[in-house]
Design an enzyme around this catalytic site. Structure first.
Site, PDB file in Angstrom:
ATOM      1  N   TRP A 130     -33.586  11.858   5.813  1.00  0.00           N
ATOM      2  CA  TRP A 130     -33.855  11.214   4.519  1.00  0.00           C
ATOM      3  C   TRP A 130     -33.657   9.711   4.711  1.00  0.00           C
ATOM      4  O   TRP A 130     -32.628   9.295   5.262  1.00  0.00           O
ATOM      5  CB  TRP A 130     -32.853  11.783   3.511  1.00  0.00           C
ATOM      6  CG  TRP A 130     -32.995  11.356   2.107  1.00  0.00           C
ATOM      7  CD1 TRP A 130     -34.131  11.384   1.344  1.00  0.00           C
ATOM      8  CD2 TRP A 130     -31.939  10.885   1.249  1.00  0.00           C
ATOM      9  NE1 TRP A 130     -33.848  10.953   0.077  1.00  0.00           N
ATOM     10  CE2 TRP A 130     -32.521  10.645  -0.010  1.00  0.00           C
ATOM     11  CE3 TRP A 130     -30.575  10.650   1.426  1.00  0.00           C
ATOM     12  CZ2 TRP A 130     -31.768  10.173  -1.087  1.00  0.00           C
ATOM     13  CZ3 TRP A 130     -29.839  10.191   0.360  1.00  0.00           C
ATOM     14  CH2 TRP A 130     -30.427   9.953  -0.891  1.00  0.00           C
ATOM     15  N   ASP A 211     -24.560  16.870   4.418  1.00  0.00           N
ATOM     16  CA  ASP A 211     -25.247  16.556   3.175  1.00  0.00           C
ATOM     17  C   ASP A 211     -25.828  17.868   2.661  1.00  0.00           C
ATOM     18  O   ASP A 211     -26.555  18.550   3.380  1.00  0.00           O
ATOM     19  CB  ASP A 211     -26.375  15.541   3.461  1.00  0.00           C
ATOM     20  CG  ASP A 211     -27.000  15.005   2.177  1.00  0.00           C
ATOM     21  OD1 ASP A 211     -26.708  15.546   1.103  1.00  0.00           O
ATOM     22  OD2 ASP A 211     -27.794  14.043   2.260  1.00  0.00           O
ATOM     23  N   LYS A 246     -30.718  18.998  -8.271  1.00  0.00           N
ATOM     24  CA  LYS A 246     -31.792  19.989  -8.162  1.00  0.00           C
ATOM     25  C   LYS A 246     -31.353  21.353  -8.691  1.00  0.00           C
ATOM     26  O   LYS A 246     -32.060  21.962  -9.473  1.00  0.00           O
ATOM     27  CB  LYS A 246     -32.239  20.171  -6.706  1.00  0.00           C
ATOM     28  CG  LYS A 246     -32.035  18.985  -5.799  1.00  0.00           C
ATOM     29  CD  LYS A 246     -33.101  17.944  -5.883  1.00  0.00           C
ATOM     30  CE  LYS A 246     -32.691  16.739  -5.062  1.00  0.00           C
ATOM     31  NZ  LYS A 246     -33.610  15.658  -5.062  1.00  0.00           N
TER      32      LYS A 246
END
Ligand code: LMR
Length: 397
Positions: A130, A211, A246
């Site tokens: 990312w 993460d 999310k």
């Protein structure tokens, strides 16, 4: 006074999303930013979240400052969700947990803390990762290096290359790992590979920083936390940045958590204290609303069950979009080219499209992917599968 300030070149994901919002073409389809949409192409407000919010509104509370570390009920609930209620590290109070401003906030607080206490260490991230991982750790003053991860030839992880690279990383360095649903590739390690990795991490005394922004979107709540729970069971000290954007569909509430697994309760208290100091220097204390929603859902067995089944349905929908796009693409592409969809998992996949093909997709067909070729399958719908297939096939010709 500000003549020397450069123009901001923009963020590869967030700026693209702004571009999408301003695109006047009615047929536009956004498969760039990692946001889950329902079958109607709408951002869902989960039933459990709505009910929690109603119960909060029914008993209004005064809005004093939260402590620097955040809301106690939230911190306890999200720690158990991640590590499991009966994990030894939880009962032995070895985990320092902070409420943070989303997963990005958790990474930033963790990075600032590490910069102060591990000043000689360097950070290693997967290639690719990312984009914000690079930015956050470099911004905290770290040298950021990459270890090999994704192999486009096999559309999956080159685990051997990853292992060899990690074995050569200097002792005491920090290794960023995606616990599940690797962003941007969707290519994850299997349980045996995580076990092998734990051995290397232990033998090299590396510090893992996990993460986990998609817990529940890969294989399930428990399965997606496998690596973290396994490393914790071996007593490997680690940091974990988690996000509930999310899996609670609470993007704008900025709900995240940072956990630091220590050797004992005393260390965990000291670490928590230093994390509080980092927060004080950044934004003093986190906001209340999103944390209260999540603490209410996780604190009620009824709401928790409801949330869990809604999350399962989201996961199943993503999976069916993955299958649907595969079925639609595979006859239209050279043999094996669409297989990435079946080899990868979670919200994202790596299409293998070049930056030029992604540009054509956007400019000629109003279909938005991230420049790396990452597609967000969680924003695809039954209706958009056909136009997306057509656009991909054309843009790749
Ligand atoms: C993404 O990767 O698209 C999401 O995590 C959103 C973001 O902040 O980049």
């Amino acid at each position: 006074m500000f003549e020397h300030v450069d123009a901001y070149p923009g963020d590869p994901i967030l700026t693209l999303n702004e571009e999408f919002l301003h695109d006047p073409r009615p047929e536009k389809i956004n498969l760039s930013i990692g946001v889950y949409l329902n079958e109607a192409g709408q951002l869902p407000l989960m039933g459990a979240v709505r009910k929690a919010e109603q119960s909060i509104l029914a008993q209004p509370v005064k809005r004093t400052y939260l402590p620097m570390e955040g809301m106690l009920d939230y911190r306890n609930a999200v720690r158990c969700l991640l590590f499991g209620e009966d994990h030894q590290a939880v009962s032995e109070k070895r985990i320092a947990t902070m409420q943070t401003l989303g997963g990005s906030g958790a990474l930033k607080i963790g990075a600032d803390f590490l910069a102060a206490y591990f000043p000689g260490a360097q950070v290693w991230v997967s290639d690719p990762t990312w984009d914000n991982h690079h930015a956050i750790f470099a911004g905290a003053g770290f040298v950021v290096n990459s270890y090999p991860y994704y192999d486009p030839g096999i559309q999956h992880v080159n685990f051997e290359a990853m292992q060899t690279a990690l074995e050569a990383i200097p002792v005491g360095n920090i290794v960023l790992l995606h616990a599940c649903c690797h962003n941007p590739t969707g290519a994850d390690l299997n349980t045996q590979q995580w076990r092998d990795l734990a051995t290397i991490i232990q033998s090299r005394s590396l510090l893992p920083f996990f993460d986990i922004a998609y817990q529940g979107f890969g294989q399930g709540i428990k399965e997606d936390a496998f690596a973290i729970r396994y490393f914790a069971s071996l007593g490997i000290p680690m940091l974990v940045a988690g996000s509930f954007s999310k899996n609670f569909s609470l993007y704008g509430e900025r709900c995240g958590a940072l956990h630091v697994l220590c050797n004992d309760e005393g260390q965990a208290n000291n670490v928590l204290g230093q994390l509080k100091a980092v927060v004080r220097r950044n934004y003093s204390s986190p906001p209340t609303h999103g944390a209260r929603i999540i603490a209410t859902v996780l604190g009620s067995s009824e709401l928790r069950d409801e949330w869990h089944s809604e999350l399962e349905a989201m996961r199943a929908r993503i999976q069916s979009m993955r299958e649907g796009l595969y079925a639609s693409l595979q006859g239209r592409m050279p043999a094996g080219k669409a297989d990435f969809l079946r080899k990868q998992d979670g919200m994202f996949s790596f299409t293998g499209m070049t930056a030029e093909q992604v540009r054509r997709l956007r400019e000629e067909f109003a279909v938005y992917l991230v420049g790396s070729g990452r597609i967000c399958l969680a924003a695809l719908t039954q209706e958009s599968i056909v136009p997306v297939t057509e656009a991909m096939v054309q843009a790749m010709n």
